[in-house]
Design a protein around this motif. Sequence first.
Motif, PDB file in Angstrom:
ATOM      1  N   GLY A   7       0.798  -1.219   0.000  1.00 38.87           N
ATOM      2  CA  GLY A   7       0.000   0.000   0.000  1.00 38.87           C
ATOM      3  C   GLY A   7       0.827   1.264   0.000  1.00 38.87           C
ATOM      4  N   TRP A   8       2.101   1.171  -0.369  1.00 41.96           N
ATOM      5  CA  TRP A   8       2.998   2.341  -0.349  1.00 41.96           C
ATOM      6  C   TRP A   8       2.492   3.465  -1.232  1.00 41.96           C
ATOM      7  CZ3 TRP A   8       5.175   3.998  -4.963  1.00 41.96           C
ATOM      8  CH2 TRP A   8       5.000   3.102  -6.033  1.00 41.96           C
ATOM      9  N   ASP A   9       1.666   3.136  -2.240  1.00 41.88           N
ATOM     10  CA  ASP A   9       1.188   4.145  -3.180  1.00 41.88           C
ATOM     11  C   ASP A   9      -0.041   4.896  -2.684  1.00 41.88           C
ATOM     12  OD1 ASP A   9      -0.066   1.647  -3.312  1.00 41.88           O
ATOM     13  OD2 ASP A   9      -0.875   2.062  -5.302  1.00 41.88           O
ATOM     14  N   ARG A  10      -0.577   4.510  -1.508  1.00 40.92           N
ATOM     15  CA  ARG A  10      -1.766   5.212  -0.993  1.00 40.92           C
ATOM     16  C   ARG A  10      -1.386   6.071   0.201  1.00 40.92           C
ATOM     17  NH1 ARG A  10      -3.713   0.015  -1.548  1.00 40.92           N
ATOM     18  NH2 ARG A  10      -3.684  -0.401   0.688  1.00 40.92           N
ATOM     19  N   PRO A  11      -1.779   7.359   0.213  1.00 40.16           N
ATOM     20  CA  PRO A  11      -1.444   8.219   1.357  1.00 40.16           C
ATOM     21  C   PRO A  11      -1.950   7.642   2.682  1.00 40.16           C
ATOM     22  CG  PRO A  11      -2.338   9.534  -0.452  1.00 40.16           C
ATOM     23  CD  PRO A  11      -2.481   8.100  -0.861  1.00 40.16           C
ATOM     24  N   SER A  12      -3.134   7.044   2.692  1.00 43.83           N
ATOM     25  CA  SER A  12      -3.682   6.535   3.962  1.00 43.83           C
ATOM     26  C   SER A  12      -2.814   5.409   4.508  1.00 43.83           C
ATOM     27  CB  SER A  12      -5.129   6.082   3.790  1.00 43.83           C
ATOM     28  OG  SER A  12      -5.240   5.162   2.728  1.00 43.83           O
ATOM     29  N   MET A  13      -2.374   4.490   3.627  1.00 45.66           N
ATOM     30  CA  MET A  13      -1.547   3.382   4.132  1.00 45.66           C
ATOM     31  C   MET A  13      -0.154   3.884   4.496  1.00 45.66           C
ATOM     32  SD  MET A  13      -1.894   0.276   5.106  1.00 45.66           S
ATOM     33  CE  MET A  13      -0.598  -0.394   6.162  1.00 45.66           C
ATOM     34  N   ARG A  14       0.349   4.872   3.745  1.00 47.51           N
ATOM     35  CA  ARG A  14       1.660   5.440   4.120  1.00 47.51           C
ATOM     36  C   ARG A  14       1.614   6.033   5.521  1.00 47.51           C
ATOM     37  NH1 ARG A  14       2.598   7.598  -1.123  1.00 47.51           N
ATOM     38  NH2 ARG A  14       2.129   9.695  -0.342  1.00 47.51           N
ATOM     39  N   ARG A  15       0.502   6.710   5.849  1.00 42.78           N
ATOM     40  CA  ARG A  15       0.343   7.277   7.196  1.00 42.78           C
ATOM     41  C   ARG A  15       0.290   6.159   8.245  1.00 42.78           C
ATOM     42  NH1 ARG A  15       1.909  10.277  10.482  1.00 42.78           N
ATOM     43  NH2 ARG A  15       0.620  11.571  11.853  1.00 42.78           N
ATOM     44  N   CYS A  16      -0.362   5.041   7.893  1.00 44.71           N
ATOM     45  CA  CYS A  16      -0.411   3.914   8.837  1.00 44.71           C
ATOM     46  C   CYS A  16       0.992   3.364   9.113  1.00 44.71           C
ATOM     47  CB  CYS A  16      -1.328   2.807   8.306  1.00 44.71           C
ATOM     48  SG  CYS A  16      -3.082   3.253   8.357  1.00 44.71           S
ATOM     49  N   TRP A  17       1.814   3.255   8.083  1.00 47.98           N
ATOM     50  CA  TRP A  17       3.200   2.789   8.305  1.00 47.98           C
ATOM     51  C   TRP A  17       3.966   3.756   9.198  1.00 47.98           C
ATOM     52  CZ3 TRP A  17       4.081  -2.033   7.696  1.00 47.98           C
ATOM     53  CH2 TRP A  17       3.512  -2.763   6.647  1.00 47.98           C
ATOM     54  N   GLU A  18       3.708   5.079   8.995  1.00 48.31           N
ATOM     55  CA  GLU A  18       4.351   6.072   9.882  1.00 48.31           C
ATOM     56  C   GLU A  18       3.894   5.874  11.327  1.00 48.31           C
ATOM     57  OE1 GLU A  18       4.683   9.789   6.682  1.00 48.31           O
ATOM     58  OE2 GLU A  18       3.526  10.076   8.525  1.00 48.31           O
ATOM     59  N   PHE A  19       2.593   5.660  11.501  1.00 48.94           N
ATOM     60  CA  PHE A  19       2.071   5.440  12.853  1.00 48.94           C
ATOM     61  C   PHE A  19       2.700   4.210  13.492  1.00 48.94           C
ATOM     62  CE2 PHE A  19      -2.004   8.000  12.055  1.00 48.94           C
ATOM     63  CZ  PHE A  19      -1.595   9.023  12.910  1.00 48.94           C
ATOM     64  N   LEU A  20       2.902   3.178  12.711  1.00 49.03           N
ATOM     65  CA  LEU A  20       3.529   1.970  13.267  1.00 49.03           C
ATOM     66  C   LEU A  20       4.914   2.306  13.819  1.00 49.03           C
ATOM     67  CD1 LEU A  20       3.469  -1.133  13.727  1.00 49.03           C
ATOM     68  CD2 LEU A  20       4.596  -1.342  11.489  1.00 49.03           C
ATOM     69  N   ASP A  21       5.703   3.051  13.028  1.00 47.77           N
ATOM     70  CA  ASP A  21       7.045   3.429  13.487  1.00 47.77           C
ATOM     71  C   ASP A  21       6.995   4.312  14.727  1.00 47.77           C
ATOM     72  OD1 ASP A  21       8.655   2.074  11.692  1.00 47.77           O
ATOM     73  OD2 ASP A  21       8.517   3.659  10.181  1.00 47.77           O
TER      74      ASP A  21
END
Length: 363
Positions: A7-21
């Motif tokens: 999901g790297w191409d979707r802003p919403s999933m990118r934000r989720c990966w940031e939240f995980l970190d």
Amino acid sequence: SEHATSGWDRPSMRRCWEFLDETSRSFSGVIKELEGDLARVVCLFYLVLRGLDTIEDDMTLSDEKKQPILRQFHKLAVTPGWTFTECGPNEKDRQVLVEWTVVSEELNRLDPRYLDIIIDITEKMQTGMADYAHRAATTDKLYVETIDEYNLYCHYVAGLVGEGVTRLWSASGKEADWLGDQLELSNAMGTMLQKTNIIRDFREDAEERRFFWPREIWGREVYGKAAGGRPAITELPQLYEPGNEKQALWVQSGMIVDVLCHACDSLDYLRLLTKQSVFCFCAIPQTMAMATLSLCFMNYDMFKRNIKIRKAEAASLIMKSTNPRDVAFIFRDYSRLIHARASPEDPNFIKLSVACGKIEQWC
Ligand code: PS7
Ligand code: MN
Ligand code: MN
Ligand code: MN
Ligand code: MN
Ligand code: MN
């Protein structure tokens, strides 16, 4: 195909990966290493439980406010547009709830066979959390009384996570179908992590008036007797009062023996796994827990301040936790360190020797 599903191409999933970190130092690495769909699915599972736990942990929310949110969380979490902005400013992970729209958007994109597992586990966990929070808020029952109650709380907040991820392994086809039914073993995996966390965080939790150690362990008269004929502890904060050091260490030892009883079930679970990335996800937190138990054992500093294993030790465990045999040796090595530091005056000495002996035997 990794990128097709991350999901790297979707802003919403990118934000989720940031939240995980931002919200997890211990799990973000191993989650990102999972193969195929699983990395994204477990990342979202993690964020759902992190959101739920943030509400549970917030002692500034009244019980009236908390109860309905906790009990509806499995529905709210997938309601498009739902957010929660009422956590206190000191809740370190409150931002996930403020920006929950990105999480719900991604949850609603999941294959139902994954989403159903996440929702089912969330509903069970939230109910357990709500019941415990309600009791603490409305009765004068500040402490967990029995070991059974303590085990049940750990089942709700961590054993169920073990069950959930295990069902996800099966649903993904990466592990056998029957693995998802090994509830005793998956519960032991989560319980061992939770109990280790509860031991290490004793001081921090006590200062927030959160007491997880069961009276059935800390209230034992033998610990006072073995500390030079002192009366039994009647309130948990007495454990960090000057003069009670010896008794505190016997109580701590009693808590650590109790965790070590789950070690062999954890090793049994790990032996059933076949995929390398799944193995690392499961094994690394367990070897870190054994290292943490060894750091805490007979270490009075734990009652005074936050203690953590060294960065270099953590890095070495990440590199070495690659297969069941090596993980069992790591367990055995820490178990030997613990046993070597045990004293025959410790009322738990025999029980501890038995628990350590079982880990030796497992190898
Ligand atoms: C879905 C990966 C691998 C079979 C947020 C991983 C708090 C110990 O609050 O954050 O800071 O003191 O240090 C994790 C079993 C759960 C159990 C539980 C979800 C292992 C909400 C982890 C993590 C199953 C309730 C983190 C249980 O501690 O605590 C996913 C197998 C969350 C696992 C809580 C604690 C986890 C925990 P705090 P931490
Ligand atoms: Mn943490
Ligand atoms: Mn919590
Ligand atoms: Mn927490
Ligand atoms: Mn904790
Ligand atoms: Mn906390």
